[in-house]
Design a protein around this motif. Structure first.
Motif, PDB file in Angstrom:
ATOM      1  N   ALA B  75     -21.867   8.279 -21.661  1.00 39.77           N
ATOM      2  CA  ALA B  75     -20.677   8.896 -21.078  1.00 39.77           C
ATOM      3  C   ALA B  75     -21.068   9.979 -20.082  1.00 39.77           C
ATOM      4  O   ALA B  75     -21.998  10.743 -20.309  1.00 39.77           O
ATOM      5  N   ARG B  77     -20.027  13.161 -18.908  1.00 37.33           N
ATOM      6  CA  ARG B  77     -19.122  14.276 -19.183  1.00 37.33           C
ATOM      7  C   ARG B  77     -19.417  15.434 -18.261  1.00 37.33           C
ATOM      8  O   ARG B  77     -20.378  15.421 -17.507  1.00 37.33           O
ATOM      9  N   ARG B  79     -17.818  16.570 -15.720  1.00 42.05           N
ATOM     10  CA  ARG B  79     -17.316  16.588 -14.354  1.00 42.05           C
ATOM     11  C   ARG B  79     -15.824  16.882 -14.422  1.00 42.05           C
ATOM     12  O   ARG B  79     -15.249  16.990 -15.492  1.00 42.05           O
ATOM     13  N   PRO B  83     -14.023  12.005 -18.957  1.00 46.77           N
ATOM     14  CA  PRO B  83     -15.358  11.423 -18.883  1.00 46.77           C
ATOM     15  C   PRO B  83     -15.253   9.920 -18.626  1.00 46.77           C
ATOM     16  O   PRO B  83     -14.259   9.292 -18.958  1.00 46.77           O
TER      17      PRO B  83
END
Lengths: 216, 364
Positions: B75, B77, B79, B83
């Motif tokens: 994943a 994540r 940002r 996600p």
């Protein structure tokens, strides 16, 4: 903010393996709680676990209210709008009193899916995303539940495939809980705290994998 | 009707690796094609690009995952926004063998699902008899397949043959019938028990570059193949046009060979797939200049009729040459970008190997 309804039985309720129905893991330890912390503040996680809940059967012994189908509609309306409904049921359908093969347990899940689609409690009256979770297979030794669950452990190992066939044919999201956790040795069909943690984490990932647009 | 038992046809068959017998749905092909073009896109992006619902994409991705054709990444994540879980084609998901026929040699390559060459070998070709020893060729194909671990051998999707028109014609004249290529195809199919696909060699090389190389994101481009001769294909909206006259210029390596011979220098090296050539002296410079002029003339002629912004130059010869020629072209035409092809180990064989993939897994 998005909403997810976690609709299940004692393993969603957080019942501690080998203890009574009133003994329950804390909100942060149960898998919906883990899901909540993993998904973060963008998600509203609704826990809806009831010990002994079946897919579509009134339980002649534990009571008609264990029927997952009769409670689902008011529950969906109470919590609408919902972006996602996760259903993890099936273990209680394997009680000898219901005398159901695994394929028919899957059809019970199919009824719940039908109701969700008909009620369409998603945003703007749409069908929410639906994720079917196959419960982890039972242990062979179910202790004092042996007579109630006669023949069930064997059937429970076939649920995942039946559920996946159903999920494929109805075009639903699917997750096999048995791929990440097993039932506790303590009673053979409940999951322990560590399993709740692993399951909640894995489901958060499965929810992410559905893919969600940035606007909520 | 409402609560009839579910139809189990959609579910991936876990027994066979490649779900060999079932016909793949259009949506499965659509998803695989998208993943080939966009490494690491999420299910949501697949939905956006295809119009499939999230649940339908789920079902397709799940069955492709079970077949080992697609794998999930970690994943992404941290940002902005939710996600995403990136999906990619699993390189080990499928393999294919390609055979590229040329005047001097036959190349045999085994590629994985993302086009990486996993095995490569060559056989000498006899100009007079272009499909010489089928037993040798069969042996080389078997060798390519046994280069895979035992459990992966069932994942070979098929075999492609990239054959120059003149070689096919020559074989036909020689054998007095036009069935020699068909006979070879039939023999390989019977012996190896895999489907065999045949395509013109330059078209195959262009197809391989479109599928795996620098041309992956390009809708329109002009493709040159620099081999014994200099040949081209025009690609418009992903369609490869061959044209009626299979325009082929004598400015390829045959010309370089004759320049070298004229100057009394050895020329064998240019027919090898050595990544570097020794200094070939002034013959090289003279040839490169002519070749460059020929390319520029072709491009200039075509730009009067068709708009394209990219030229791709493919060759098995050292990269240095393609780079030099591309630099020349880019300098001459302000609006055109010239790119050396990414497929450099036997582009014809790799292109041939892409044929089973496009036939079995991709939308056309």
């Amino acid at each position: 903010m998005r909403s997810v309804l976690c609709y299940g039985d004692s393993n969603t309720h957080g019942q501690i393996p080998g203890r009574g129905p009133l003994e329950r893991y804390g909100p942060e330890e149960r898998w919906p709680g883990i899901l909540r912390s993993q998904l973060g503040p963008d998600w509203y996680v609704i826990e809806e676990g009831l010990s002994g809940r079946t897919t579509v059967h009134d339980d002649p012994i534990e009571g008609a209210h264990k029927n997952g189908r009769t409670y689902l509609r008011p529950c969906l309306q109470s919590h609408a709008t919902l972006d996602l409904v996760i259903i993890m049921l099936g273990t209680n359908d394997l009680k000898i009193r219901f005398n159901k093969p695994p394929s028919e347990v899957a059809m019970g899940i199919g009824c719940l899916v039908y109701d969700i689609k008909e009620l369409a409690p998603g945003p703007g009256g749409s069908t929410p995303e639906i994720m079917i979770v196959a419960p982890p297979p039972m242990q062979d030794d179910v202790k004092e539940w042996k007579s109630i669950f006669a023949g069930a452990p064997e059937k429970s190992r076939l649920l995942a495939l039946e559920f996946e066939v159903l999920a494929d044919s109805l075009e639903l999201h699917f997750f096999d809980a048995g791929s990440v956790v097993s039932c506790s040795e303590a009673d053979g069909f409940h999951i322990d705290a560590e399993a709740h943690r692993l399951l909640g984490t894995a489901l958060a990932r499965a929810v992410d994998a559905i893919g969600w647009s940035r606007s909520t | 009707m409402r609560f009839a038992p579910p139809n189990p046809l959609r579910i991936a068959d876990r027994a066979s690796g490649l779900n060999a017998l079932s016909v793949r749905s259009y949506n499965e092909r659509l998803v695989l094609s998208l993943l080939l073009q966009n490494e690491g896109i999420s299910r949501m992006e697949i939905g956006e690009k295809t119009g499939l619902s999230a649940q339908t994409a789920s079902v397709i991705v799940r069955s492709l995952e079970q077949e080992g054709l697609v794998s999930q990444g970690e994943a992404q994540r941290g940002r902005v926004g939710p996600p995403t879980i990136p999906l990619s084609l699993n390189p080990e998901g499928a393999y294919a063998v390609g055979v590229g026929f040329s005047r001097r040699r036959i190349d045999i390559a085994l590629i994985d699902f993302i086009g990486t060459v996993r095995f490569h070998t060559q056989l000498p070709a006899d100009e007079a008899n272009p499909f010489p020893q089928s037993s040798e060729l069969l042996e080389a194909i078997r060798q390519a397949m046994t280069s895979l671990p035992v459990e992966a051998r069932g994942r070979v999707a098929g075999i492609g043959l990239a054959v120059p028109d003149e070689v096919d014609a020559m074989a036909a004249t020689r054998n007095g019938s036009s069935t020699s290529l068909k006979a070879l195809q039939g023999e390989i199919e019977e012996q190896i028990k895999l489907p065999v696909f045949v395509q013109n060699d330059i078209t195959a090389a262009a197809g391989g570059e479109s599928m795996f190389g620098v041309a992956k994101p390009l809708n329109d481009y002009l493709f040159f193949y620099l081999g014994a001769r200099l040949q081209s294909r025009l690609i418009l909206n992903h369609q490869i046009y061959k044209g009626n006259s299979s325009a082929s210029f004598d400015h390829g390596l045959v010309r370089l060979e004759s320049e070298l011979t004229r100057r009394g220098r050895p020329s064998e090296i240019i027919w090898s797939s050595s990544p570097e050539w020794p200094d070939l002296g002034e013959a090289y410079g003279a040839w490169l200049g002519e070749c460059s002029n020929r390319l520029k003339a072709s491009i200039s002629a075509l730009t009067q009729f068709v708009e394209f912004r990219t030229v791709v130059l493919s060759s098995y010869a050292p990269q240095k040459i393609a780079k030099a020629l591309c630099a020349d072209i880019s300098q001459e035409f302000a609006t055109i970008e010239a790119l050396p092809a990414r497929v450099t180990i036997s582009p014809k064989a790799v292109g041939a190997a892409s044929l089973p993939f496009s036939s079995r897994f991709m939308i056309q």
